[in-house]
Design an enzyme around this catalytic site. Structure first.
Site, PDB file in Angstrom:
ATOM      1  N   PHE A 194       0.847  -1.199   0.000  1.00 21.31           N
ATOM      2  CA  PHE A 194       0.000   0.000   0.000  1.00 21.31           C
ATOM      3  C   PHE A 194       0.881   1.247   0.000  1.00 21.31           C
ATOM      4  O   PHE A 194       0.786   2.119   0.839  1.00 21.31           O
ATOM      5  CB  PHE A 194      -0.930  -0.029   1.220  1.00 21.31           C
ATOM      6  CG  PHE A 194      -2.111   0.917   1.105  1.00 21.31           C
ATOM      7  CD1 PHE A 194      -3.059   0.744   0.110  1.00 21.31           C
ATOM      8  CD2 PHE A 194      -2.265   1.962   2.003  1.00 21.31           C
ATOM      9  CE1 PHE A 194      -4.138   1.611   0.006  1.00 21.31           C
ATOM     10  CE2 PHE A 194      -3.345   2.846   1.905  1.00 21.31           C
ATOM     11  CZ  PHE A 194      -4.287   2.662   0.902  1.00 21.31           C
ATOM     12  N   LYS A 254       5.671  -7.347 -11.849  1.00 16.14           N
ATOM     13  CA  LYS A 254       6.055  -8.145 -13.017  1.00 16.14           C
ATOM     14  C   LYS A 254       6.488  -9.565 -12.663  1.00 16.14           C
ATOM     15  O   LYS A 254       6.425 -10.470 -13.496  1.00 16.14           O
ATOM     16  CB  LYS A 254       7.219  -7.459 -13.746  1.00 16.14           C
ATOM     17  CG  LYS A 254       6.876  -6.124 -14.344  1.00 16.14           C
ATOM     18  CD  LYS A 254       8.101  -5.328 -14.756  1.00 16.14           C
ATOM     19  CE  LYS A 254       8.791  -4.674 -13.578  1.00 16.14           C
ATOM     20  NZ  LYS A 254       8.090  -3.532 -12.975  1.00 16.14           N
ATOM     21  N   VAL A 296       3.697  -3.403 -17.560  1.00 17.93           N
ATOM     22  CA  VAL A 296       4.540  -2.876 -18.642  1.00 17.93           C
ATOM     23  C   VAL A 296       3.897  -1.598 -19.171  1.00 17.93           C
ATOM     24  O   VAL A 296       2.680  -1.522 -19.271  1.00 17.93           O
ATOM     25  CB  VAL A 296       4.685  -3.915 -19.783  1.00 17.93           C
ATOM     26  CG1 VAL A 296       5.560  -3.369 -20.905  1.00 17.93           C
ATOM     27  CG2 VAL A 296       5.274  -5.223 -19.266  1.00 17.93           C
ATOM     28  N   GLY A 348       3.743   1.273 -17.590  1.00 21.73           N
ATOM     29  CA  GLY A 348       2.964   1.901 -16.526  1.00 21.73           C
ATOM     30  C   GLY A 348       1.547   1.386 -16.601  1.00 21.73           C
ATOM     31  O   GLY A 348       1.314   0.210 -16.800  1.00 21.73           O
ATOM     32  N   GLY A 374      11.797   9.939  -7.531  1.00 25.33           N
ATOM     33  CA  GLY A 374      10.960   8.744  -7.380  1.00 25.33           C
ATOM     34  C   GLY A 374      10.855   7.891  -8.624  1.00 25.33           C
ATOM     35  O   GLY A 374      10.141   6.886  -8.634  1.00 25.33           O
ATOM     36  N   GLU A 428      14.294   3.380  -7.857  1.00 21.56           N
ATOM     37  CA  GLU A 428      14.355   2.910  -6.479  1.00 21.56           C
ATOM     38  C   GLU A 428      15.614   3.463  -5.796  1.00 21.56           C
ATOM     39  O   GLU A 428      16.495   4.007  -6.445  1.00 21.56           O
ATOM     40  CB  GLU A 428      14.427   1.368  -6.459  1.00 21.56           C
ATOM     41  CG  GLU A 428      13.324   0.675  -7.204  1.00 21.56           C
ATOM     42  CD  GLU A 428      11.972   0.849  -6.523  1.00 21.56           C
ATOM     43  OE1 GLU A 428      11.927   0.825  -5.279  1.00 21.56           O
ATOM     44  OE2 GLU A 428      10.972   1.043  -7.226  1.00 21.56           O
ATOM     45  N   ASP A 450      15.106  -4.520 -14.913  1.00 21.84           N
ATOM     46  CA  ASP A 450      13.690  -4.145 -14.997  1.00 21.84           C
ATOM     47  C   ASP A 450      13.193  -4.298 -16.433  1.00 21.84           C
ATOM     48  O   ASP A 450      12.117  -4.855 -16.678  1.00 21.84           O
ATOM     49  CB  ASP A 450      13.493  -2.696 -14.523  1.00 21.84           C
ATOM     50  CG  ASP A 450      12.057  -2.233 -14.737  1.00 21.84           C
ATOM     51  OD1 ASP A 450      11.179  -2.656 -13.966  1.00 21.84           O
ATOM     52  OD2 ASP A 450      11.810  -1.462 -15.683  1.00 21.84           O
ATOM     53  N   LYS A 502      10.363  -7.014 -18.131  1.00 27.77           N
ATOM     54  CA  LYS A 502       9.249  -6.608 -18.991  1.00 27.77           C
ATOM     55  C   LYS A 502       9.295  -7.340 -20.336  1.00 27.77           C
ATOM     56  O   LYS A 502       8.257  -7.750 -20.860  1.00 27.77           O
ATOM     57  CB  LYS A 502       9.274  -5.090 -19.175  1.00 27.77           C
ATOM     58  CG  LYS A 502       8.862  -4.361 -17.893  1.00 27.77           C
ATOM     59  CD  LYS A 502       9.163  -2.876 -17.945  1.00 27.77           C
ATOM     60  CE  LYS A 502       8.623  -2.183 -16.702  1.00 27.77           C
ATOM     61  NZ  LYS A 502       9.170  -0.813 -16.532  1.00 27.77           N
TER      62      LYS A 502
END
Lengths: 348, 348
Positions: B11, B127, B154, B156, B208, B211, B222, B226
């Site tokens: 969350f 993912k 993928v 966004g 942001g 990471e 990353d 994808k």
């Protein structure tokens, strides 16, 4: 396993490409969607009509047309016009691909109404009925639990309407801009490479990108019809090409193009619409773009559109052909095919 | 009118953005899809868990988290971990947004399996489960007549998987190429404008985009995840990030970028895959592109992919943000939202 009888109203390059695509995908339609089909009616513009509820041989039909002969010899009953083909074909799906009429949408709109009233799905690559009959035909289709499909009317057969209908739930469409007419984009691209307007137009006519009379493209009307269709469907506000009031590309001189090029810019026939409450401002006009615009990079017969919604910033769909191996009729045929699969598979 | 209990596993920014989006669309969900909902379970990474089958006050939860406090005080029962939230929430839909694990997909994959087994729809922006559990989770979801949704993994939250699933019937996916990792694209864009690698990385961390540990992005993992997800889903061939074996952007020096720029070119971290029968060749690596490539023009945090099929030549989807008014969490939230609407409306 549902069997679909298909009627083709208009059977030019697009209709014939669709028949070839259906044949190529025949096994996949059966195994993935349990769909089988026969062609039971064909109405051509100048080479007669044919129906046979037991199935017409489409290879024979295409061969006759290639030889400039009438297809009437294939018919089990005498049929003389599109309406009698719709009536006599016992079709489950009618593909409407007659010429576009930007002013009234007729007779395509009459064919679609007649087909829906006879409980057929009606699928078209013709923009006229979307612009002039969207609400009526959509409601009629809904009341008959049939599909009124028009995926191929904008961006060739590339998925566009289905994307915004299926993949953008509850999105509000604020605005869009795009390059939606291939002929003018080819002309401007070739002029930038030094060709004259007249030679570029001739190239478009000879390669089949443009009609014999290219004024519908050159004066912006084809683009305006597409803008009107997008506004009507996406923004749910009825809109006509006349309201778009397009400006075409005749005013763009070789000197203007050369001067733009020297500044790293280029002219594009830009299609835009922006919603403000219940009103829409839409335009089709040549605009001078620099490289920061995504539309700047859409060259030759490519096309594309960027939409702005309340849920995502810019979402663009672009149709390109790096391979140059696809004819535009093949692409348009895929949009019709996709609408057919949706019609045959409403609950997937 | 179906009422949906929702559980959030994870969350952070995305989960909270989804709650805000659901609130904003509450009336539209009800009027267009007859969907109402309550949030009945929340599991955070470091600030406790809460369940209440009569509904949690999400504004209170977000306020507690913003103050760095635990949400456990909101809970009707003591719950200590995601699994007990899944069990205790009586949820109909579980949103899984825990951190990505590229090697095993766990624990996200366990959460999704547990939720589906309890007849919940399972929707994720993660993912890992797509790459490591696609077949199992898809089949499990199917057997339960539930949705396993992963639109947001993928591009966004921009529609991608739903487009190729809904709008490309019977298309064969031959190949794709794209820019799929925002962090590296931002870094390369900023380096081209003269910033150092270190400063560009720091910018991504502070804004942001990346990471705290950016190596997952910078080394291409990353992007590789994808690519593996797209190959697995679109081409229906199971594929892992390890098989992609990515090359990141650490080898791209400011000198290389300047030299490319002087020739009108630029480096991009290009994601590619090409199918050949039942085998796939896939890669993630820096490539030197010129302006003729559509990927050349995808700058900063924009992303996009071009697919080549047997039915259309190139079809590109590009996600841009000219306005810079959307956070990436808002976009990701829309993909989760769209999956939720699909789950709640399977027969539309």
């Amino acid at each position: 396993m549902p069997h679909y009888n298909l009627a083709f109203i208009g059977f030019g390059n697009v209709g014939q490409a669709l028949v070839r695509l259906l044949d190529r995908k025949r096994d996949a339609l059966k195994s993935s969607y349990h769909i089988t089909y026969s062609v039971t009616g064909i109405a051509t513009g100048r080479h007669g009509c044919a129906v046979n509820v037991r199935g017409l041989n489409t290879e024979d039909a295409i061969r006759l047309l290639q030889n400039g002969q009438s297809i009437a010899s294939l018919s089990s009953n005498a049929v003389n016009d599109p309406m009698s083909v719709i009536e006599g074909s016992n079709a489950d799906v009618m593909f409407e691909n007659s010429p576009v009429n930007k002013d009234t949408g007729r007779p395509a709109i009459d064919h679609i109404r007649a087909a829906l009233k006879r409980n057929m799905h009606a699928i078209t690559a013709n923009k006229g009925p979307v612009v002039h009959g969207y609400r009526e035909l959509t409601e009629l289709a809904k009341s008959k639990h049939r599909v009124f499909g028009f995926e191929s009317t904008v961006l060739g057969g590339a998925p566009l309407f289905s994307v915004f209908r299926e993949a953008f739930p509850l999105a509000e469409f604020h605005s869009f801009h795009g390059i939606l007419n291939s002929t003018t984009n080819v002309i401007l691209s070739r002029m930038e490479r030094g060709e004259s307007f007249e030679d570029a137009v001739r190239y478009c006519q000879e390669s089949g990108v443009a009609e014999t009379d290219p004024s519908n493209d050159v004066d912006g009307w084809d683009a305006a019809i597409k803008v009107a269709a997008l506004v009507t469907v996406l923004m749910k506000i009825p809109f006509t090409p006349q309201q778009v009031n397009p400006t075409g590309i005749r005013g763009i001189t070789p000197g203007m193009i050369a001067s733009a090029k020297s500044e790293g810019k280029r002219y594009k026939l830009v299609c835009s619409a922006e919603r403000n409450g219940e009103t829409v401002k839409a335009s089709v006009r040549p605009e001078l773009l620099d490289a920061s615009s995504p539309l700047f990079h859409i060259m030759d017969s490519d096309s594309g559109v960027t939409v702005h919604t309340d849920v995502l910033p810019g979402y663009s769909i672009t149709e390109t052909d790096e391979t140059k191996m696809f004819g535009s009729a093949d692409e348009t045929a895929y949009g019709l095919f996709a609408d057919f699969v949706r019609a045959g598979n409403p609950l997937r």
